[in-house]
Design a protein around this motif. Structure first.
Motif, PDB file in Angstrom:
ATOM      1  N   TYR A   1       0.836  -1.204   0.000  1.00  0.00           N
ATOM      2  CA  TYR A   1       0.000   0.000   0.000  1.00  0.00           C
ATOM      3  C   TYR A   1       0.870   1.252   0.000  1.00  0.00           C
ATOM      4  CZ  TYR A   1      -2.968   3.710   1.895  1.00  0.00           C
ATOM      5  OH  TYR A   1      -3.619   4.906   2.104  1.00  0.00           O
ATOM      6  N   PHE A   2       1.903   1.253   0.851  1.00  0.00           N
ATOM      7  CA  PHE A   2       2.795   2.412   0.960  1.00  0.00           C
ATOM      8  C   PHE A   2       3.503   2.678  -0.370  1.00  0.00           C
ATOM      9  CE2 PHE A   2       6.899   4.373   1.894  1.00  0.00           C
ATOM     10  CZ  PHE A   2       6.526   5.451   2.675  1.00  0.00           C
ATOM     11  N   LEU A   3       4.061   1.630  -0.979  1.00  0.00           N
ATOM     12  CA  LEU A   3       4.799   1.789  -2.230  1.00  0.00           C
ATOM     13  C   LEU A   3       3.868   2.218  -3.376  1.00  0.00           C
ATOM     14  CD1 LEU A   3       7.191  -1.297  -1.998  1.00  0.00           C
ATOM     15  CD2 LEU A   3       7.754   1.107  -1.590  1.00  0.00           C
ATOM     16  N   ARG A   4       2.643   1.697  -3.373  1.00  0.00           N
ATOM     17  CA  ARG A   4       1.695   2.071  -4.415  1.00  0.00           C
ATOM     18  C   ARG A   4       1.353   3.557  -4.339  1.00  0.00           C
ATOM     19  NH1 ARG A   4      -2.240  -0.927  -3.007  1.00  0.00           N
ATOM     20  NH2 ARG A   4      -3.824   0.582  -2.345  1.00  0.00           N
TER      21      ARG A   4
ATOM     22  N   VAL B   1       3.197   5.903  -2.922  1.00  0.00           N
ATOM     23  CA  VAL B   1       4.389   6.684  -3.266  1.00  0.00           C
ATOM     24  C   VAL B   1       4.507   6.802  -4.782  1.00  0.00           C
ATOM     25  CG1 VAL B   1       6.916   6.679  -3.238  1.00  0.00           C
ATOM     26  CG2 VAL B   1       5.657   6.156  -1.147  1.00  0.00           C
ATOM     27  N   ALA B   2       4.232   5.694  -5.482  1.00  0.00           N
ATOM     28  CA  ALA B   2       4.278   5.698  -6.947  1.00  0.00           C
ATOM     29  C   ALA B   2       3.237   6.638  -7.540  1.00  0.00           C
ATOM     30  CB  ALA B   2       4.070   4.281  -7.479  1.00  0.00           C
ATOM     31  N   GLU B   3       2.136   6.842  -6.809  1.00  0.00           N
ATOM     32  CA  GLU B   3       1.095   7.770  -7.270  1.00  0.00           C
ATOM     33  C   GLU B   3       1.456   9.229  -6.990  1.00  0.00           C
ATOM     34  OE1 GLU B   3      -2.499   6.557  -5.395  1.00  0.00           O
ATOM     35  OE2 GLU B   3      -2.590   4.620  -6.423  1.00  0.00           O
TER      36      GLU B   3
ATOM     37  N   ILE C   1       0.893   9.298   3.687  1.00  0.00           N
ATOM     38  CA  ILE C   1       0.605   7.859   3.598  1.00  0.00           C
ATOM     39  C   ILE C   1       0.703   7.212   4.972  1.00  0.00           C
ATOM     40  CG2 ILE C   1       1.217   5.694   2.455  1.00  0.00           C
ATOM     41  CD1 ILE C   1       2.612   7.424   0.287  1.00  0.00           C
ATOM     42  N   LEU C   2       1.722   7.599   5.742  1.00  0.00           N
ATOM     43  CA  LEU C   2       1.867   7.052   7.095  1.00  0.00           C
ATOM     44  C   LEU C   2       0.672   7.445   7.964  1.00  0.00           C
ATOM     45  CD1 LEU C   2       5.671   7.621   7.762  1.00  0.00           C
ATOM     46  CD2 LEU C   2       4.500   5.418   7.569  1.00  0.00           C
ATOM     47  N   ASN C   3       0.191   8.659   7.796  1.00  0.00           N
ATOM     48  CA  ASN C   3      -0.983   9.098   8.549  1.00  0.00           C
ATOM     49  C   ASN C   3      -2.207   8.259   8.169  1.00  0.00           C
ATOM     50  OD1 ASN C   3      -1.975  11.457  10.392  1.00  0.00           O
ATOM     51  ND2 ASN C   3      -3.512  11.307   8.774  1.00  0.00           N
TER      52      ASN C   3
END
Length: 341
Positions: free
Chosen positions: A290-293, A295-297, A304-306
């Motif tokens: 989820y995090f990497l997706r 970031v890619a967006e 994202i962490l929030n």
């Protein structure tokens, strides 16, 4: 249920408290009087109430949240059957009229009038469970010791960079740090022991810890916040209270700021949720993807962490409410689809 007839306001300090009783803003029952903030003063107040034939079921007592200054008085009155309300000072100040004069007597009367005018808005106070109260004290003590240990570690690190070394100073810091670590370990063990004494707490803490990234400290803080996972189990309300809920900031055509969290509320709980989010981002495959997706967006990493913090909070309350431990890769099914199948 008897109708409330009397409204009593308390203004509390470390040494004494003032009390004012009214039936309406224009009808005082007794003028503001001052009592010692100890059990002799508490009993003196009870005698005054009895003298005016005021029954516990007919009165609401309101006071400002003053921490430990009001604690003994609150528990004493609750044991006598009084209905209590402990309000944030700013709420009372914003709702009462300003006066050019200020003293304990005027403040007590203002709180009594506030109680009369906003009876339907009050949240009544209930004594905390003894285990919850002890866990809260231990968590606060642990946080205090941790901050002191960090300060000592930083000081020791600075000394070790000095050209001329002072062995005695280094030894004192090292012993102090080791002592802090020992005390923190004792506190963690005592928190676990207290939780184990109550089967309900033990079960709910176990459910919370089944969620990735959730450890004893985060689970225990949520246990205290929700009074044993019995109140405030709406994750959106808790997210807003903790300060991780994003708020829209738009107005007309001129103001279009991105939604931001306020970062208000308990910093300790917010920090633990942030650390849990960092942990699952690294060690849990679903959250990592989820995090990497995102970031890619092109999304901001802190944003994202929030989002992950909010997701964790939602999952924790879901397993608590359902009574079922966290299931990896679980997928919910829309009930509407089951009906059409």
């Amino acid at each position: 249920m008897q109708t409330t007839k009397y409204f009593i306001g308390f203004d509390i300090s470390a040494d004494d408290f003032s009390a004012s009783c009214i039936t309406s803003p224009d009808n005082p029952v007794f003028s503001t009087q001052k009592f010692l903030n100890n059990f002799d003063g508490f009993n003196e107040f009870i005698s005054l109430v009895s003298k005016h034939s005021i029954k516990q079921s007919e009165v609401i007592i309101c006071m400002e949240a003053t921490g430990v200054y009001s604690e003994n008085l609150s528990y004493f009155l609750a044991s006598k059957g009084f209905t209590l309300c402990i309000e944030a000072p700013h709420k009372i100040k914003n709702k009462t009229k300003d006066s050019p004069r200020k003293n304990d007597f005027i403040d007590a009367l203002s709180i009594a009038e506030y109680t009369y005018r906003y009876t339907d808005k009050l949240t009544f106070w209930k004594p905390k469970d003894e285990i919850i109260e002890q866990i809260q004290v231990l968590l606060s003590t642990r946080e205090h010791l941790t901050s002191q240990m960090t300060a000592n570690q930083n000081a020791l690190k600075t000394l070790k960079y000095k050209y001329y070394q002072t062995p005695l100073a280094n030894q004192i810091y090292e012993k102090t740090i080791n002592k802090f670590k020992e005390h923190i370990k004792q506190i963690d063990q005592e928190i676990s022991n207290l939780i184990d004494k109550d089967d309900s707490f033990k079960n709910k803490i176990s459910l919370a810890k089944s969620v990735p990234g959730v450890g004893l400290l985060l689970a225990a803080n949520l246990l205290v916040l929700t009074k044993g996972f019995t109140e405030h189990l709406n994750y959106k309300h808790t997210a807003a209270y903790t300060g991780i809920c994003p708020y829209e900031q738009t107005s007309g055509t001129s103001l279009h700021k991105p939604p931001r969290s306020k970062k208000c509320g308990p910093a300790k709980l917010r920090k633990l949720l942030y650390l849990a989010a960092l942990s699952v981002r690294t060690h849990n495959q679903n959250f990592k993807k989820y995090f990497l997706r995102k970031v890619a967006e092109g999304k901001n990493k802190r944003l994202i962490l929030n989002n992950i913090e909010n997701k964790l909070l939602k999952i924790i309350f879901a397993v608590i409410n359902s009574g079922v431990a966290y299931i990896e890769n679980y997928k919910s099914i829309n009930p509407a689809l089951l009906k059409t199948a």
